[in-house]
Design a protein around this motif. Structure first.
Motif, PDB file in Angstrom:
ATOM      1  N   UNK A 250       0.606  -0.905  -0.139  1.00 57.33           N
ATOM      2  CA  UNK A 250       0.133  -0.335  -0.012  1.00 57.33           C
ATOM      3  C   UNK A 250       0.893   1.074  -0.068  1.00 57.33           C
ATOM      4  N   UNK A 251       0.357   2.168  -0.799  1.00 55.65           N
ATOM      5  CA  UNK A 251       0.756   3.398  -0.548  1.00 55.65           C
ATOM      6  C   UNK A 251       0.332   4.938  -0.577  1.00 55.65           C
ATOM      7  N   UNK A 252       1.117   5.610   0.741  1.00 58.85           N
ATOM      8  CA  UNK A 252      -0.305   6.891   0.552  1.00 58.85           C
ATOM      9  C   UNK A 252       0.926   8.045   0.497  1.00 58.85           C
ATOM     10  N   UNK A 253      -0.115   9.168   0.441  1.00 59.47           N
ATOM     11  CA  UNK A 253       0.889  10.352  -0.256  1.00 59.47           C
ATOM     12  C   UNK A 253       0.645  11.197   0.796  1.00 59.47           C
ATOM     13  N   UNK A 274       5.996   9.909   0.071  1.00 58.80           N
ATOM     14  CA  UNK A 274       5.134   9.103   0.276  1.00 58.80           C
ATOM     15  C   UNK A 274       5.819   7.833   1.087  1.00 58.80           C
ATOM     16  N   UNK A 275       4.244   6.657   1.406  1.00 60.60           N
ATOM     17  CA  UNK A 275       5.292   6.083   2.358  1.00 60.60           C
ATOM     18  C   UNK A 275       4.590   4.898   1.821  1.00 60.60           C
ATOM     19  N   UNK A 276       4.856   3.411   1.679  1.00 60.61           N
ATOM     20  CA  UNK A 276       4.722   2.612   1.498  1.00 60.61           C
ATOM     21  C   UNK A 276       4.793   1.282   2.705  1.00 60.61           C
ATOM     22  N   UNK A 277       3.926   0.471   2.656  1.00 60.39           N
ATOM     23  CA  UNK A 277       3.712  -0.392   3.744  1.00 60.39           C
ATOM     24  C   UNK A 277       3.617  -1.959   2.649  1.00 60.39           C
ATOM     25  N   UNK A 278       4.730  -2.463   2.934  1.00 60.41           N
ATOM     26  CA  UNK A 278       4.945  -4.297   2.671  1.00 60.41           C
ATOM     27  C   UNK A 278       4.306  -5.314   3.513  1.00 60.41           C
ATOM     28  N   UNK A 279       3.865  -5.728   3.155  1.00 56.74           N
ATOM     29  CA  UNK A 279       3.385  -7.627   3.813  1.00 56.74           C
ATOM     30  C   UNK A 279       4.032  -8.807   3.538  1.00 56.74           C
ATOM     31  N   UNK A 280       4.753  -9.394   4.204  1.00 60.97           N
ATOM     32  CA  UNK A 280       4.633 -10.495   4.056  1.00 60.97           C
ATOM     33  C   UNK A 280       3.788 -11.795   4.545  1.00 60.97           C
ATOM     34  N   UNK A 281       3.745 -12.717   4.319  1.00 56.73           N
ATOM     35  CA  UNK A 281       2.938 -13.852   5.354  1.00 56.73           C
ATOM     36  C   UNK A 281       3.124 -14.827   4.054  1.00 56.73           C
ATOM     37  N   UNK A 282       2.408 -15.709   5.698  1.00 56.68           N
ATOM     38  CA  UNK A 282       2.968 -17.034   4.819  1.00 56.68           C
ATOM     39  C   UNK A 282       4.514 -17.920   5.883  1.00 56.68           C
TER      40      UNK A 282
END
Lengths: 484, 356
Positions: A250-253, A274-282
């Motif tokens: 997800x990105x937010x400006x 900008x902020x990026x949220x990057x999720x890993x799952x598994x």
């Protein structure tokens, strides 16, 4: 048909509390999540089972009365906007989870069951239903099918169309269609795909069988801030180029970051563009590996600040800001208008620049949140409905954004649907031939056009009058239509 | 390419005007599949309309013309560490992308990753009236208009002549590991389903002849950890095994008997039908090699009772309808849709159902 005779007929097979016709009882149904469009129907019906639905359909069919289906009413495109001469059918009373089969990993539910309720019911078996639209606490699975809803995890886990197996559908003429199966495919055409996202135009879904998948063992989130939107966009491409499909991206400006920080104090970097949220799952081992790789990529891509969630509580607090973007918009502005274009990701910086330009031109602020992994942009146009003309300006601004999405090879709606809202932009995205085919498909299921009339697919006449025409490969459209 | 496109349009327009049926063909590798159509139907060869139109690895999308060799698509993706995650069967080197989409067949990874239709993002096609139409697009999420693109997957060319297809592609997993363990059919079905309900990186399953074979795919650490959890003996040439299942070159498929494909509820118990069985997709796909012509009705009935359908995948001399019969309402919808896309009934008539 008159209200009185409609009510009389409906009451022959529905209890009095399932038939609403007084203005104050109709009021809660006058709009869905897009409150700019409001309309009272003649009657609201609240069936409790498939048999009652069938009788309502039969009555509408016999009397040629328009029928609009509604789930939880959380839709954002006016798809459940009532018809002034029609019946609004709420499926909210059909909220039974009929069966969960933990071994086969399926759940069979009625259309009014809430999205999140399915995952809650599946949780004891270590399973969940993957699509998680932001309204999942309230939205119904029937509505999800109608809109082909997505969510923040859909790059990895797919949209509604990828996560349902079987539908029971009644056509307006009362035919029962069993579409799909408990198997991974079914005989004949893929009507399951055709029905998903059809916005209540083809039939009424009376039962849905969904696929359940294992709850990931572990989830972790990297939050990275950038001093330049282009760099953040490149970081997204770099993660994917490295062979990683994040569970969420997800990105937010900047304006969004400031709005949510003021609202929540989540500790977001106020210096960031900008902020990026990057999720890993598994599996736990895989997540550890992937998070380390994502962290390194963010660094190489020029992030000015990177944090990795160390606990589940921290992961949720990083997410909280993103999830609060809409309420934050509601705090910084009396009204906001949420758009839903999808673009090829490489055009992100250009499109954001274009939005900034339009924002200045219209004198309206715009916050941008972005499902960056799959290119789905949600500009939130801030306006004040009490200022004369602002709503119209916001709508025009929104329309321009959608047209820009089309120009860069994208689409006017990624997950909210066309409904009433984007009907005009359909004229820009499609040519006569495609629109005619959509009408033909509609007619195959509903020849008299009684289900949700006027939504999702514009008439050729409307497009011609708008003049917003799509000239494709040099061909002009609607050569056979008179101009006014 | 414009010249070829114009030829296609002229051919379809003429067939429409004269109501003369066409059979659409690519590499001919899936000619065996579907109902036989009269050889008198004029062949429209899709292969001249070929080539990759656009491919950007970081957008996860490839667009190619229908006549493109599937092998070319795969080789290009492979060079960029990506793949068609539905692992399509080729059934011959000359397979085309258009045939792959029209047949709608997916390989061993299907239960884990999704089917052909799940990866279709957009199509450009010629309708039965030779109209050049585009649906969907090149982006991951798109809900503008009805989903005509996915409707084309598995329609056997009866709804349109595919021209271009856009597909979502995925990165190839860094590591694959194939394990096998001996067990009976009932246990294998239960185990495949149970494991599918846990967060394990299982990308394919196959049971035949008292042996369950599973493939783990993903990061090395995750694959190793899963191996420890599941046990089993490592198979040296796992890739060759999965290819033999996907391409049906495995011994099981060498029988001259009719081959049935039963798609059923994955957890369904072993089915009491005559013949040999090979199971894939966590129990959801059951191949049945059966030479009993009397068993046709039983096979159809059992598949339906098991929540699915039966296809006579390789006829091998058995003269019966290939695809599972549709009920009256579904057949009506099918016929009307066919009429809307192809009013003169010229596109592959009879290939899917004799009725259209």
């Amino acid at each position: 048909m008159s209200v009185q005779s409609l009510v009389t007929r409906l009451r022959t097979f529905l209890p009095p509390e399932s038939v609403l016709f007084e203005a104050e009882d109709l009021r809660p149904y006058e709009c869905d999540g897009l409150s700019a469009y409001r309309q009272l129907p003649l009657v609201v019906v609240l069936p409790r089972n498939e048999d009652q639905i069938a009788q309502i359909l039969a009555l509408c069919h016999e009397t040629q009365t328009p029928l609009v289906a509604r789930g939880a009413g959380t839709g954002l495109s006016g798809g459940a906007l009532p018809h002034a001469q029609g019946v609004l059918m709420s499926l909210g009373k059909l909220k039974q989870i009929i069966e969960i089969d933990p071994l086969a990993r399926t759940a069979c539910v009625q259309p009014g069951v809430r999205n999140l309720a399915i995952s809650e019911a599946a949780k004891p078996y270590g399973l969940h239903y993957a699509p998680d639209p932001s309204s999942q606490i309230a939205c119904s699975i029937g509505g999800n099918v109608a809109e082909n809803s997505g969510g923040v995890h859909c790059l990895k886990y797919g949209l509604t169309v990828h996560n349902i197996m079987k539908l029971r559908v009644l056509t307006i003429a009362g035919e029962l269609l069993e579409i799909g199966g408990e198997s991974l495919d079914s005989a004949g055409f893929d009507l399951l795909a055709l029905m998903t996202g059809s916005e209540g135009m083809l039939g009424i879904v009376t039962e849905v069988t969904v696929k359940l998948i294992p709850i990931p063992e572990k989830a972790q989130l990297v939050m990275a801030s950038f001093d330049d939107v282009q760099k953040a966009g490149n970081a997204v491409a770099n993660v994917i180029g490295a062979g990683i499909i994040p569970a969420g991206m997800e990105m937010m400006d900047k304006i969004t970051i400031h709005a949510v920080e003021e609202f929540l104090h989540a500790g977001y970097d106020l210096n960031a563009e900008a902020i990026l949220l990057c999720e890993s799952d598994g599996a736990a081992e895989e997540v550890v590996d992937e998070i380390a790789r994502i962290h390194a990529i963010m660094q190489q891509s020029g992030a000015i600040n990177i944090s990795t969630s160390q606990t589940e509580a921290e992961r949720l607090s990083f997410w909280a800001g993103r999830k609060a973007a809409f309420p934050a918009a509601g705090r910084v502005s009396p009204d906001y208008y949420c758009m839903d274009g999808t673009i090829p990701r490489k055009h992100l910086a250009d499109v954001l620049q274009g939005i900034e330009y339009l924002s200045q031109q219209y004198g309206l602020r715009c916050m941008n949140v972005f499902h960056a992994g799959d290119g789905n942009l949600h500009p939130l146009i801030l306006y004040d409905a009490n200022q004369p003309g602002e709503l119209e300006k916001a709508e025009e601004f929104g329309g321009k954004i959608l047209e820009m999405c089309i120009r860069v090879g994208g689409t006017i709606t990624g997950e909210h649907g066309v409904g009433m809202e984007k009907i005009n932009q359909m004229c820009t995205q499609f040519r006569t031939g495609e629109l005619e085919m959509f009408h033909a498909i509609k007619a195959a299921f509903d020849p008299q056009g009684l289900l949700n009339p006027g939504k999702a697919v514009p008439t050729l006449h409307r497009c011609a009058e708008l003049g917003a025409m799509h000239v494709h490969r040099g061909e002009e459209k609607f050569t056979d239509l008179p101009r006014f | 390419m414009q010249v070829i496109l114009d030829q296609f349009k002229a051919t379809v327009a003429k067939a429409y005007a004269q109501k003369t049926p066409l059979q659409i063909g690519g590499g001919g590798t899936k000619h065996f599949y579907g109902n036989a159509v009269p050889q008198t139907h004029m062949l429209l060869d899709t292969r001249p309309y070929h080539g990759i139109v656009a491919y950007e690895p970081t957008e996860l999308v490839i667009t190619a013309r229908a006549g493109t060799q599937l092998a070319d698509v795969q080789a290009l993706l492979d060079r960029h560490g990506q793949m068609l995650a539905f692992e399509p069967p080729f059934f011959g080197e000359s397979a085309t992308l258009g045939g792959c989409i029209a047949a709608g067949l997916s390989g061993p990874r299907r239960a884990a990753a999704g089917a052909v239709r799940d990866f279709v993002l957009g199509v450009r096609l010629l309708s039965g009236k030779a109209e050049d139409l585009s649906f969907g697009g090149q982006v991951m999420k798109n809900v503008a208009g009805f989903d005509v693109s996915r409707l084309m997957a598995g329609a056997m060319g009866t709804l349109g002549l595919l021209l271009e297809i856009s597909l979502k592609v995925l990165p190839k997993p860094p590591v694959d590991l194939t394990l096998r363990m001996a067990m009976d059919q009932a246990s294998a079905i239960e185990v495949m389903n149970r494991w599918a309900g846990r967060p394990l990186p299982i990308s394919a399953t196959c049971f035949t002849d008292g042996m369950l074979t599973i493939r783990l795919s993903g990061a090395e650490s995750a694959v190793k950890a899963a191996h420890v959890k599941l046990g089993g003996e490592e198979l040296d040439d796992g890739a060759a095994f999965w290819q033999s299942i996907r391409e049906q070159t495995h011994d099981f498929f060498q029988s001259p008997q009719p081959l049935w494909r039963l798609a059923v509820k994955s957890a369904n118990a072993p089915m009491s039908l005559p013949g040999n069985v090979l199971i894939e997709w966590q129990g959801g796909l059951r191949w049945l090699s059966c030479d009993d012509p009397e068993a046709v009705e039983r096979i159809r009935k059992s598949a339906k009772e098991a929540g699915g359908h039966a296809t006579l995948f390789r006829r091998n001399g058995l003269a019966t309808a290939v695809f599972h019969p549709l009920d009256g309402n579904m057949m009506r919808i099918h016929r009307v849709l066919k009429e809307k896309f192809d009013p003169a009934g010229i596109l592959n008539p009879g290939r899917l159902y004799p009725e259209f």
